[in-house]
Design a protein around this motif. Structure first.
Motif, PDB file in Angstrom:
ATOM      1  N   ALA A 196     -19.434  29.457  11.122  1.00  0.00           N
ATOM      2  CA  ALA A 196     -18.684  28.433  11.857  1.00  0.00           C
ATOM      3  C   ALA A 196     -17.657  29.070  12.780  1.00  0.00           C
ATOM      4  N   LEU A 197     -16.976  30.111  12.286  1.00  0.00           N
ATOM      5  CA  LEU A 197     -15.994  30.784  13.127  1.00  0.00           C
ATOM      6  C   LEU A 197     -16.659  31.441  14.327  1.00  0.00           C
ATOM      7  N   ASP A 198     -17.802  32.055  14.112  1.00  0.00           N
ATOM      8  CA  ASP A 198     -18.510  32.692  15.217  1.00  0.00           C
ATOM      9  C   ASP A 198     -18.911  31.660  16.276  1.00  0.00           C
ATOM     10  N   GLU A 199     -19.320  30.473  15.811  1.00  0.00           N
ATOM     11  CA  GLU A 199     -19.766  29.441  16.730  1.00  0.00           C
ATOM     12  C   GLU A 199     -18.602  28.759  17.446  1.00  0.00           C
ATOM     13  N   LEU A 200     -17.494  28.558  16.759  1.00  0.00           N
ATOM     14  CA  LEU A 200     -16.417  27.727  17.279  1.00  0.00           C
ATOM     15  C   LEU A 200     -15.208  28.511  17.757  1.00  0.00           C
TER      16      LEU A 200
END
Length: 239
Positions: free
Chosen positions: A26-30
């Motif tokens: 999620a961190l990588d995406e957002l």
């Protein structure tokens, strides 16, 4: 732990609620320098952190546990209609998407969708988001005290042992003091699947609540039955 983008503190804040094994994805995406991030790995942490950090957007993973995403979403919508909620699933599932949107989510995303599109969805939501002031963690009226995060209740300083269902019914009544709530309204707000409930179940829970009050205080419970209509909680100032 709170994660921030590089440089100065980014606003607004995203509360990312999903199992720890999925958080890095999620961190990588957002991740974006315009956002501030806070991670919650259980439903209990997510509900607690809604009060503590007052995020502008809740990113809710469909594989969250303790409690699960549907319970978290229900409780969020009981507390506020203003907080933006974005559900994220591993793969697109139409039935889950329909249920999520019908239950109060604003968007449904999935891990295999286009990254630019997912990021654009987040940005679009945040452009319309505003700081949210969730309902108070503590409900107190001089007699009754409810902690809606820990599910602890006390009356006149005496601990009130309640089941989760009893607590949820009492919370809804206490949030609407003096207002008569029908069995259908209580079923819709408290039961996971209102279609499987019945007014008889509501009566039974209210009966148990009254007994718990009376056992703890030795006095009649401040929950009244309005014949043919429903139930209401009478705070001290209305008695």
């Amino acid at each position: 732990m709170t994660y921030r983008g590089p440089g100065e503190r980014a606003l607004p804040m995203l509360l990312v609620a999903m199992p720890a094994v999925s958080q890095q994805w999620a961190l990588d995406e957002l991740r974006d320098p315009r956002f501030t991030y806070h991670l919650a790995s259980t439903g209990r942490e997510a509900l607690r952190d809604l009060y503590r950090y007052r995020p502008d957007l809740l990113v809710l993973g469909m594989y969250l546990r303790d409690p699960g995403p549907w319970d978290v979403l229900r409780r969020v919508r009981e507390m506020t209609e203003d907080l933006r909620v974005m559900v994220i699933d591993r793969d697109y599932r139409e039935a889950v998407a329909v249920r999520a949107l019908a239950s109060g989510a604003d968007d449904y995303l999935w891990a295999t969708m286009s990254r630019p599109f997912g990021k654009a969805q987040v940005l679009a939501r945040l452009r319309r988001a505003r700081p949210v002031a969730p309902a108070a963690q503590l409900i107190e009226d001089g007699r009754l005290s409810l902690d809606v995060v820990t599910h602890e209740a006390s009356v006149a300083g005496t601990f009130l042992p309640l089941t989760p269902l009893e607590f949820d019914v009492l919370e809804i009544l206490a949030r609407n003091p003096g207002q008569v709530l029908t069995p259908v309204q209580l079923l819709d707000r408290v039961w996971k699947n209102p279609a499987e409930g019945s007014p008889a179940k509501v009566r039974y829970v209210v009966l148990r609540l009254r007994r718990a009050f009376e056992k703890a205080t030795g006095s009649p419970a401040p929950i009244e039955t309005v014949r043919g209509v429903g139930y209401r909680y009478r705070p001290p100032q209305q008695q």
